[in-house]
Scaffold this motif. Structure first.
Motif, mmCIF file in Angstrom:
data_model
loop_
_atom_site.group_PDB
_atom_site.id
_atom_site.type_symbol
_atom_site.label_atom_id
_atom_site.label_comp_id
_atom_site.label_asym_id
_atom_site.label_seq_id
_atom_site.Cartn_x
_atom_site.Cartn_y
_atom_site.Cartn_z
ATOM 1 N N SER A 61 -3.021 14.712 8.060
ATOM 2 C CA SER A 61 -1.664 14.895 7.546
ATOM 3 C C SER A 61 -0.864 13.620 7.705
ATOM 4 O O SER A 61 -0.987 12.905 8.702
ATOM 5 C CB SER A 61 -0.977 16.077 8.214
ATOM 6 O OG SER A 61 -1.047 15.969 9.601
ATOM 7 N N ILE A 63 3.007 11.596 6.132
ATOM 8 C CA ILE A 63 4.377 11.832 5.691
ATOM 9 C C ILE A 63 4.642 10.903 4.513
ATOM 10 O O ILE A 63 4.218 9.740 4.517
ATOM 11 C CB ILE A 63 5.372 11.581 6.849
ATOM 12 C CG1 ILE A 63 5.087 12.583 7.977
ATOM 13 C CG2 ILE A 63 6.822 11.693 6.376
ATOM 14 C CD1 ILE A 63 5.795 12.290 9.277
ATOM 15 N N GLN A 64 5.305 11.436 3.518
ATOM 16 C CA GLN A 64 5.623 10.661 2.317
ATOM 17 C C GLN A 64 6.260 9.327 2.686
ATOM 18 O O GLN A 64 7.229 9.292 3.441
ATOM 19 C CB GLN A 64 6.576 11.479 1.438
ATOM 20 C CG GLN A 64 6.957 10.802 0.136
ATOM 21 C CD GLN A 64 7.804 11.708 -0.750
ATOM 22 O OE1 GLN A 64 8.423 12.660 -0.269
ATOM 23 N NE2 GLN A 64 7.837 11.404 -2.027
ATOM 24 N N ASP A 118 3.727 9.930 -2.624
ATOM 25 C CA ASP A 118 4.133 11.281 -3.010
ATOM 26 C C ASP A 118 3.839 12.271 -1.886
ATOM 27 O O ASP A 118 2.809 12.166 -1.222
ATOM 28 C CB ASP A 118 3.345 11.736 -4.246
ATOM 29 C CG ASP A 118 3.552 10.808 -5.430
ATOM 30 O OD1 ASP A 118 4.713 10.561 -5.783
ATOM 31 O OD2 ASP A 118 2.542 10.317 -5.986
ATOM 32 N N ALA A 119 4.734 13.242 -1.723
ATOM 33 C CA ALA A 119 4.438 14.373 -0.840
ATOM 34 C C ALA A 119 3.633 15.373 -1.649
ATOM 35 O O ALA A 119 3.852 15.521 -2.845
ATOM 36 C CB ALA A 119 5.733 15.016 -0.364
ATOM 37 N N THR A 121 -0.169 18.159 -1.876
ATOM 38 C CA THR A 121 -1.493 18.587 -1.433
ATOM 39 C C THR A 121 -2.556 17.734 -2.111
ATOM 40 O O THR A 121 -2.685 17.744 -3.338
ATOM 41 C CB THR A 121 -1.700 20.075 -1.772
ATOM 42 O OG1 THR A 121 -0.656 20.814 -1.135
ATOM 43 C CG2 THR A 121 -3.059 20.565 -1.288
ATOM 44 N N ILE A 144 0.221 15.532 2.575
ATOM 45 C CA ILE A 144 1.336 14.599 2.763
ATOM 46 C C ILE A 144 2.631 15.417 2.766
ATOM 47 O O ILE A 144 2.997 16.025 1.763
ATOM 48 C CB ILE A 144 1.370 13.516 1.652
ATOM 49 C CG1 ILE A 144 0.002 12.807 1.543
ATOM 50 C CG2 ILE A 144 2.500 12.523 1.917
ATOM 51 C CD1 ILE A 144 -0.453 12.071 2.792
ATOM 52 N N HIS A 145 3.291 15.418 3.915
ATOM 53 C CA HIS A 145 4.492 16.241 4.083
ATOM 54 C C HIS A 145 5.727 15.563 3.506
ATOM 55 O O HIS A 145 5.829 14.341 3.489
ATOM 56 C CB HIS A 145 4.710 16.535 5.567
ATOM 57 C CG HIS A 145 3.651 17.427 6.137
ATOM 58 N ND1 HIS A 145 3.636 18.788 5.952
ATOM 59 C CD2 HIS A 145 2.536 17.149 6.857
ATOM 60 C CE1 HIS A 145 2.577 19.312 6.543
ATOM 61 N NE2 HIS A 145 1.887 18.336 7.098
ATOM 62 N N GLU A 146 6.657 16.395 3.074
ATOM 63 C CA GLU A 146 7.960 15.914 2.630
ATOM 64 C C GLU A 146 8.692 15.316 3.838
ATOM 65 O O GLU A 146 8.451 15.715 4.983
ATOM 66 C CB GLU A 146 8.800 17.077 2.077
ATOM 67 C CG GLU A 146 8.319 17.630 0.736
ATOM 68 C CD GLU A 146 7.108 18.570 0.840
ATOM 69 O OE1 GLU A 146 6.738 18.948 1.969
ATOM 70 O OE2 GLU A 146 6.535 18.904 -0.209
ATOM 71 N N THR A 147 9.579 14.388 3.581
ATOM 72 C CA THR A 147 10.318 13.789 4.696
ATOM 73 C C THR A 147 11.283 14.803 5.311
ATOM 74 O O THR A 147 11.581 14.729 6.497
ATOM 75 C CB THR A 147 11.087 12.534 4.228
ATOM 76 O OG1 THR A 147 11.809 12.881 3.047
ATOM 77 C CG2 THR A 147 10.141 11.393 3.903
ATOM 78 N N SER A 301 10.876 14.760 -5.388
ATOM 79 C CA SER A 301 10.831 13.343 -5.010
ATOM 80 C C SER A 301 9.694 12.591 -5.690
ATOM 81 O O SER A 301 9.601 11.381 -5.583
ATOM 82 C CB SER A 301 10.684 13.234 -3.494
ATOM 83 O OG SER A 301 9.505 13.907 -3.093
ATOM 84 N N ASN A 302 8.798 13.311 -6.353
ATOM 85 C CA ASN A 302 7.670 12.648 -7.018
ATOM 86 C C ASN A 302 7.979 12.346 -8.484
ATOM 87 O O ASN A 302 7.145 11.832 -9.203
ATOM 88 C CB ASN A 302 6.434 13.543 -7.003
ATOM 89 C CG ASN A 302 6.052 13.995 -5.615
ATOM 90 O OD1 ASN A 302 6.772 13.747 -4.661
ATOM 91 N ND2 ASN A 302 4.942 14.649 -5.486
#
Ligand code: C2O
Ligand code: CU
Length: 432
Positions: A61, A63-64, A118-119, A121, A144-147, A301-302
């Motif tokens: 995992s 983070i964006q 990018d956040a 899967t 990748i988790h969102e901030t 955000s992407n």
């Protein structure tokens, strides 16, 4: 478990990043033989391949926007390389032997270092001899988790795959028979979903990230025990979440769901003979503090600006059984060319937007995947549809995609039915 606790909990399936500097998350993956209890109902253990002793590989995992570093060490008897599927990364970190890096030889280590922009899967998998190495188990989730955390009680990923097993519980060695390559590809006689945790509470709101890691199987799926919405495809948030219904996941595709749990959550493969349970989330207790609210879109955000096409190209998908091409191992072709050639199929100027018609002149569906970019699917009227990295093109039909080539480098474009890729359905483009 709240997201923060999720990130801080160590389970066999979850690997914690070692924070080496203030900004970089560090992981180590060792590709190696593993023995797995693949079929929980039986006593046998199956010899497979995995990462860090586990099949599927551990959940990575990030983070964006935060750098990720992964040291991959090869403890296999042959070479390997790891591809970070769906991540718009720097070309030299893409993990494609011969195109972006050298093979990682046995006992060697290669360090992948990239910033996930990018956040969403994503997943990682071997990109060398992949129709066999992925079928043997060299794949895992990359989340990748969102901030800013999403309001959920559990963030759960689910890796789906299938395997061809013999009577004694071992994998069949038929990873690449000419018959399967020319037809629908290596297909398992057993399928399973690996959930990253076993149970939730009734009343929980969860995020479920489904990843199709099968080498060739398209999964028609249904889900019971929860109400909710589809919020992302191939790691990209939908602007408007969609009603949850039956789903179809082609190889390499992902779907994210936000769900309110009402009962045991059961994921089933839909077959002609009815549903086959792939796995489930048990209920342990009840969440009495969760207040219900509408399921809204994930942060956008992407999002990237839409542009119109400056060029229109056609890529014809040809060959296979009944397709009249029997040229050694290369029974498949794209615009009459099989496999990777020294020159790219196309050169693109960085920033160019191109419409590509994927014309499937074969009797089989294909899941076409472009590395390093996402693209929009276009509908029959040219309307812009979903933003994906892998598109399923049904047999004898065509699909238009719109791609903004903004990531410089050499990028593979291939069928993610890995038997087809091995049978020649691969090409590459260069963006400069
Ligand atoms: Cu997930 Cu070239 O692939
Ligand atoms: Cu294919």
């Amino acid at each position: 478990m709240k997201r923060r606790e999720f990130l801080a909990t160590v389970t066999s399936a979850l690997l914690l990043p070692r924070v080496s500097t203030a900004t970089s998350l560090d992981y180590s993956l060792i590709a190696e033989p593993v023995s797995t209890k693949l079929v929980p109902e039986y006593d046998f253990v199956t010899d497979m391949l995995g990462f860090n002793g586990s099949m599927p590989g551990p959940v990575l995992s990030g983070i964006q926007g935060q750098p990720l570093r992964v040291n991959v060490t090869n403890h296999l008897k042959e070479g390997t390389a790891v591809h970070w599927h769906g991540i718009r990364l720097e070309n030299k970190m893409d993990g494609v032997p011969m195109l972006t890096q050298d093979i990682i030889e046995p006992n060697a280590t290669f360090t992948y270092d990239f910033i996930p922009p990018d956040a969403g899967t994503f997943w990682y998998h071997s990109h060398y001899n992949s129709q066999e190495q992925v079928a043997r188990g060299l794949a895992g989730p990359l989340i990748i988790h969102e901030t800013t955390p999403i309001d959920i009680d559990h963030d759960i990923n689910v890796l789906l795959s299938d395997w061809l097993m013999t009577q004694d519980g071992q994998l069949s060695e038929d990873f690449a028979t000419m018959h399967s390559i020319a037809h629908a590809g290596y297909m398992g006689n057993y399928a399973r979903a690996f959930f990253s945790q076993p149970a939730v509470q009734k009343g929980d709101r969860i995020r479920l990230r489904l990843i199709n890691a099968a080498t060739n199987r398209i999964f028609p799926l249904s889900l019971a025990g929860a109400n909710g919405k589809i919020v992302a495809l191939d790691g990209m948030p939908l602007e408007t979440p969609r009603e949850l219904g039956d789903m179809v996941l082609a190889p390499a595709q992902r779907v994210d769901l936000i769900l309110d749990v009402t009962d045991t959550v059961e994921l089933s493969l839909l077959t002609g003979q009815g549903g086959f349970s792939l796995g489930s989330l048990a209920i342990e207790g009840e969440n009495t503090t969760r207040t219900t609210s509408d399921i809204t879109a994930l942060p956008q955000s992407n999002k990237r600006p839409m542009r119109s096409a400056e060029r229109h190209l056609t890529l014809s998908i040809m060959g296979g059984a009944m397709g009249g091409r029997h040229n050694g191992d290369n029974v498949w072709a794209l615009n009459d060319v099989s496999d990777l050639q020294p020159a790219p199929w196309q050169n693109f100027t960085r920033g160019e937007t191109v419409k590509i018609t994927l014309k499937n002149d074969t009797a089989f569906p294909h899941a076409m995947h472009l590395h390093g970019h996402h693209f929009h699917e276009l509908d029959d009227n040219g309307q812009v549809g979903d933003f994906r990295d892998t598109t399923l093109v049904p047999a004898d039909s065509s699909r238009d995609i719109l791609c903004h080539f903004d990531n410089p480098g050499k990028w593979l474009f291939h069928c993610h039915m890995l038997s087809h890729a091995m049978g020649g359905m691969r090409t590459w483009v260069e963006v400069a």
